[in-house]
Design a protein around this motif. Structure first.
Motif, PDB file in Angstrom:
ATOM      1  N   UNK A 192       0.716  -1.104  -0.577  1.00 52.98           N
ATOM      2  CA  UNK A 192       0.140   0.020  -0.189  1.00 52.98           C
ATOM      3  C   UNK A 192       0.820   1.339   0.471  1.00 52.98           C
ATOM      4  N   UNK A 193       2.347   1.228  -0.413  1.00 51.74           N
ATOM      5  CA  UNK A 193       2.926   2.281  -0.480  1.00 51.74           C
ATOM      6  C   UNK A 193       4.278   1.996  -0.647  1.00 51.74           C
ATOM      7  N   UNK A 194       5.361   2.373  -1.091  1.00 51.73           N
ATOM      8  CA  UNK A 194       6.632   2.561  -1.209  1.00 51.73           C
ATOM      9  C   UNK A 194       7.557   2.081  -0.386  1.00 51.73           C
ATOM     10  N   UNK A 195       8.163   1.531  -0.805  1.00 49.35           N
ATOM     11  CA  UNK A 195       9.479   0.441  -0.413  1.00 49.35           C
ATOM     12  C   UNK A 195      10.778   1.440   0.837  1.00 49.35           C
ATOM     13  N   UNK A 204      13.155   3.134   3.572  1.00 51.51           N
ATOM     14  CA  UNK A 204      13.819   2.502   5.316  1.00 51.51           C
ATOM     15  C   UNK A 204      12.735   2.926   6.319  1.00 51.51           C
ATOM     16  N   UNK A 205      12.354   2.216   7.481  1.00 48.21           N
ATOM     17  CA  UNK A 205      11.549   2.232   8.456  1.00 48.21           C
ATOM     18  C   UNK A 205       9.909   2.053   7.748  1.00 48.21           C
ATOM     19  N   UNK A 206       9.597   1.956   6.936  1.00 43.29           N
ATOM     20  CA  UNK A 206       8.397   2.029   6.795  1.00 43.29           C
ATOM     21  C   UNK A 206       7.087   0.600   7.167  1.00 43.29           C
ATOM     22  N   UNK A 207       6.419   0.807   7.833  1.00 48.87           N
ATOM     23  CA  UNK A 207       5.456  -0.354   7.448  1.00 48.87           C
ATOM     24  C   UNK A 207       4.310  -0.204   6.912  1.00 48.87           C
ATOM     25  N   UNK A 208       4.488  -1.257   5.913  1.00 48.86           N
ATOM     26  CA  UNK A 208       3.326  -0.766   4.497  1.00 48.86           C
ATOM     27  C   UNK A 208       2.346  -2.246   5.381  1.00 48.86           C
ATOM     28  N   UNK A 209       1.280  -1.868   4.239  1.00 48.67           N
ATOM     29  CA  UNK A 209       0.500  -3.316   4.333  1.00 48.67           C
ATOM     30  C   UNK A 209       0.363  -4.459   3.027  1.00 48.67           C
ATOM     31  N   UNK A 240       4.621  -1.358  -5.825  1.00 51.40           N
ATOM     32  CA  UNK A 240       3.903  -0.648  -4.977  1.00 51.40           C
ATOM     33  C   UNK A 240       3.014  -0.248  -5.914  1.00 51.40           C
ATOM     34  N   UNK A 241       2.087   0.425  -4.934  1.00 54.05           N
ATOM     35  CA  UNK A 241       0.738   0.644  -5.692  1.00 54.05           C
ATOM     36  C   UNK A 241       1.533   1.926  -7.349  1.00 54.05           C
ATOM     37  N   UNK A 262       2.966   0.653  -9.128  1.00 53.48           N
ATOM     38  CA  UNK A 262       3.643  -0.923  -9.988  1.00 53.48           C
ATOM     39  C   UNK A 262       5.280  -1.199 -10.317  1.00 53.48           C
ATOM     40  N   UNK A 263       5.821  -0.279  -9.588  1.00 53.08           N
ATOM     41  CA  UNK A 263       7.689  -0.500  -9.338  1.00 53.08           C
ATOM     42  C   UNK A 263       7.839  -2.069  -8.704  1.00 53.08           C
ATOM     43  N   UNK A 264       8.869  -2.455  -8.599  1.00 49.74           N
ATOM     44  CA  UNK A 264       8.797  -3.560  -7.894  1.00 49.74           C
ATOM     45  C   UNK A 264      10.269  -3.730  -7.298  1.00 49.74           C
ATOM     46  N   UNK A 265      10.657  -4.995  -6.650  1.00 54.13           N
ATOM     47  CA  UNK A 265      11.415  -4.765  -5.286  1.00 54.13           C
ATOM     48  C   UNK A 265      11.685  -6.210  -5.825  1.00 54.13           C
TER      49      UNK A 265
END
Length: 280
Positions: free
Chosen positions: A19-22, A24-29, A99-100, A102-105
């Motif tokens: 639900x967001x971009x990767x 540092x320190x992010x907390x994502x669903x 991420x929302x 469409x970019x991938x890690x």
């Protein structure tokens, strides 16, 4: 159409839609999708098969239901998987964080499973060899094929030496500052005098071919990005398709950018079947 041998991965891509971009320190669903066919061998091979080429894939997958299903899917798309090797145990998944926008890690297990030695039948006469795998056996194959077919290779890891190819491809995001300063020279150190072009992809900025007479640039095709996974692989497929048809490097890269633009509009790793509509 051309007879093409591809030495590259078949991956089981497990996609996590965030639900967001990767950062540092992010907390994502995230929403976990089930595994899907992916990997450089699959992505490039499927695109070339859609274009009508005779594609033989050299790779490996596990002796599990996931590996069996991916081979069946590839065979159903017209790819020769008879030389794909099976290893004991499950096919290791590759985690794709999307991420929302469409970019991938991509996250691979460590250590990743190495490709087994590649040994195509020496009596076979392919028109093209494409390699996105590394190791001494692969380097030997490149040397053996340089005099008999078009050899295209993804750039090898840093520290590699003696990596013959007629065309080398890499992403600007993965290149060192030194290599970006003079891509043709850096590639020729690896590939030797047989190198014709070093092709550098740069996402939405398009692609550039570096050769002895200077750079040739093509813009990216506009696209609404749904999933960027495999875009570089599909670009390379379009590039190979153009070159095997006798297209100049600028036109071959333009084919690649058109194919990649379509690929990113699809929520898959391999390109959609609608790619056939772009084939002249």
């Amino acid at each position: 159409m051309a007879r093409i041998q591809i030495v590259a991965r078949i991956n089981l891509d497990v996609v996590v839609r965030l639900d967001g971009a990767v950062s540092t320190g992010a907390q994502l669903r995230g929403r976990f999708d089930k595994g899907r066919l992916g990997g450089g061998g699959s992505n490039t091979g499927v695109a070339l098969a859609y274009a009508g080429h005779d594609v033989a894939l050299f790779a490996h997958v596990g002796e599990d239901s996931g590996g069996t299903a991916m081979l069946a899917e590839l065979a159903g798309l017209g790819i020769d998987v008879s030389r794909v090797r099976r290893f004991a145990g499950p096919t290791p998944p590759v985690l794709v964080l999307l991420d929302p926008g469409g970019e991938r890690t991509i996250i691979r297990g460590c250590p990743s499973v190495a490709l087994p030695p590649v040994s195509p039948d020496p009596l076979e006469k392919p028109d093209v060899l494409y390699v996105k795998a590394y190791g001494a056996e692969v380097a030997d194959l490149l040397r053996a094929r340089m005099g008999s077919c078009l050899v295209v290779s993804h750039a090898p890891p840093a520290g590699t030496a003696d990596w013959p190819a007629h065309v080398m491809v890499d992403s600007a995001a993965h290149m060192t500052a030194e290599a970006l300063a003079d891509p043709y020279r850096a590639a020729r150190v690896l590939a030797g005098e047989g190198l014709r072009w070093m092709v550098v992809t740069d996402g939405s900025r398009g692609a550039t071919a570096f050769g002895p007479s200077g750079p040739i640039r093509v813009p990216a095709e506009p696209a609404t990005v749904v999933d960027s996974t495999g875009a570089g692989d599909v670009f390379t497929a379009g590039l190979i398709h153009g070159l095997t048809g006798g297209a100049p490097i600028r036109d071959a890269m333009s084919i690649g950018t058109r194919w990649a633009a379509l690929a990113v509009t699809s929520p898959t790793s391999v390109p959609p079947a609608s790619l056939r509509d772009l084939i002249a």
